[in-house]
Design a protein around this motif. Structure first.
Motif, PDB file in Angstrom:
ATOM      1  N   ASP A  10       0.801  -1.222   0.000  1.00  0.00           N
ATOM      2  CA  ASP A  10       0.000   0.000   0.000  1.00  0.00           C
ATOM      3  C   ASP A  10       0.835   1.274   0.000  1.00  0.00           C
ATOM      4  OD1 ASP A  10      -2.642   1.328   0.337  1.00  0.00           O
ATOM      5  OD2 ASP A  10      -1.750   1.972   2.224  1.00  0.00           O
ATOM      6  N   THR A 218       1.089  -2.349   4.625  1.00  0.00           N
ATOM      7  CA  THR A 218      -0.366  -2.253   4.620  1.00  0.00           C
ATOM      8  C   THR A 218      -0.825  -1.389   5.784  1.00  0.00           C
ATOM      9  OG1 THR A 218      -2.411  -3.561   4.486  1.00  0.00           O
ATOM     10  CG2 THR A 218      -0.752  -4.305   6.057  1.00  0.00           C
ATOM     11  N   ALA A 224      -6.451  -1.838   1.676  1.00  0.00           N
ATOM     12  CA  ALA A 224      -4.999  -1.991   1.805  1.00  0.00           C
ATOM     13  C   ALA A 224      -4.621  -3.435   2.086  1.00  0.00           C
ATOM     14  CB  ALA A 224      -4.471  -1.083   2.915  1.00  0.00           C
ATOM     15  N   ASP A 227      -5.004  -5.404  -1.157  1.00  0.00           N
ATOM     16  CA  ASP A 227      -3.896  -5.099  -2.068  1.00  0.00           C
ATOM     17  C   ASP A 227      -2.622  -5.837  -1.645  1.00  0.00           C
ATOM     18  OD1 ASP A 227      -5.381  -3.464  -3.670  1.00  0.00           O
ATOM     19  OD2 ASP A 227      -4.656  -1.580  -2.827  1.00  0.00           O
TER      20      ASP A 227
END
Length: 364
Positions: A10, A218, A224, A227
């Motif tokens: 992130d 993250t 986040a 991802d």
């Protein structure tokens, strides 16, 4: 032995901040550290200094270099000239100047990889921290495995080429030019052997967590976390070991959710950087020198005749399995991975493949 550490996940600024903090962490221990970053104004702001395309000291034991493709291309051109001079006339390379070369898409990854390779092999640094963009990092660090596949696939084809037969089939003045080129096949073979050696070295480094590893960045938001898990699975596709999670700027609301999403990796909660107070962040970083046991990206069970591929962050529809000749091909995370079966399983066809999150289980 040097090592390389990079960050996925992130926020570009968050990854940059943690890259700098990690570089400082190692420098405090007296390690010779190089922080390598692409053109990124935030790095200069955070370090409060202008960066150069050559390594420069920013504090004791810590140097920083800003990688620029145009400069890397000029630096690499001398290497290219040395390689081609064995097989082509000097006039070929002398008529081409690096300053006039156009940078094609994809050049950045190759040139960055080459620069990191040189810094790594120089012996000047104990630790290299690379700060870049997620997909670019994976593309770059996947270069050794990709080249290994291309070399294995096409090496024998090129070795078996009969230049005279090709020339005779073409005929005319062009054929005469080929036959009169006096190509030294022994030198060509020596060149191919050198390339193979470089590839093998790169694959060995990429597959060794003590030499190359990544950390996921993250926070506690679902976006986040999703991802970071996706990048975690993508890293497995190139055999890149992920050693832990750095939860930066989380709000202490869902720490259990973060830990659950990344089990069995350890999660380290890092406070927000305040007024360039690097010491506070450095103290919260993990012990990067500690030995860490992680789930291997690939496990082959010869008795059960199974291949287990660790692919966290993906669901069934995001994973594609095919077989080509003696290799199993996995597509996931915008990455394609070729798995060469061991001799005991070569020639066997895939009988079944099922996704049991987070594993793809293949029976042969």
């Amino acid at each position: 032995m040097s090592r390389i550490i990079t960050f996925l996940g992130d926020g570009s600024r968050e990854r940059t901040t943690l890259s700098i903090a990690t570089a400082k962490w190692f420098a405090r221990q007296g390690k010779r550290v190089l922080l390598a970053t692409y053109v990124n104004p935030s790095t200069e702001l955070l370090l409060e200094t202008s960066l150069s395309t050559h390594p420069q000291s920013v504090e004791s034991h810590l140097q920083v270099v800003q990688l620029q493709t145009t400069v890397l291309l000029e630096q690499a051109w001398d290497e290219v000239k040395k390689l081609v001079s064995t097989y082509l006339p000097d006039s070929f390379s002398e008529q081409i100047y690096p300053a006039e070369l156009i940078i094609l898409p994809g050049f950045d990854s190759f040139l960055t990889f080459n620069a990191l390779r040189q810094y790594y092999q120089s012996g000047s640094y104990d630790v290299i921290i690379y700060s870049g963009e997620n997909l670019e990092i994976l593309r770059m660090l996947g270069i050794p495995s990709a080249l290994d596949w291309y070399f294995r696939r096409f090496h024998q084809i090129f070795t078996d080429l009969d230049i005279s037969e090709i020339a005779n089939s073409i005929g005319g003045p062009f054929a005469a030019a080929i036959l009169n080129a006096n190509i030294d096949r022994q030198k060509m073979q020596e060149g191919l052997s050198q390339i193979q050696h470089w590839i093998e070295q790169g694959v060995a480094v990429a597959n060794d967590a003590s030499q190359l590893t990544a950390y996921l960045v993250t926070n506690d938001t679902p976006e986040a976390i999703a991802d970071a898990r996706w990048w975690w699975g993508s890293a497995q596709q190139i055999n890149l070991t992920v050693s832990g999670i750095l939860a930066y700027q989380d709000r202490d609301l869902s720490r259990e959710a973060i830990q659950s999403a990344f089990t069995p990796l350890a999660v380290h909660h890092i406070s927000t950087l305040q007024e360039r107070n690097w010491e506070a962040i450095i103290q919260e970083l993990p012990d990067f020198n500690a030995s860490i046991s992680v789930t291997p990206p690939l496990k082959i069970d010869l008795i059960q005749r199974q291949v287990r591929v660790f692919l966290p962050g993906f669901h069934k529809k995001q994973v594609k399995l095919t077989q080509s000749n003696t290799e199993i091909i996995i597509e996931a995370g915008d990455q394609r991975r070729q798995i060469v079966l061991p001799p005991e399983l070569k020639g066997k066809s895939v009988q079944s493949g099922k996704f049991e999150e987070p594993y793809l289980v293949i029976s042969v």
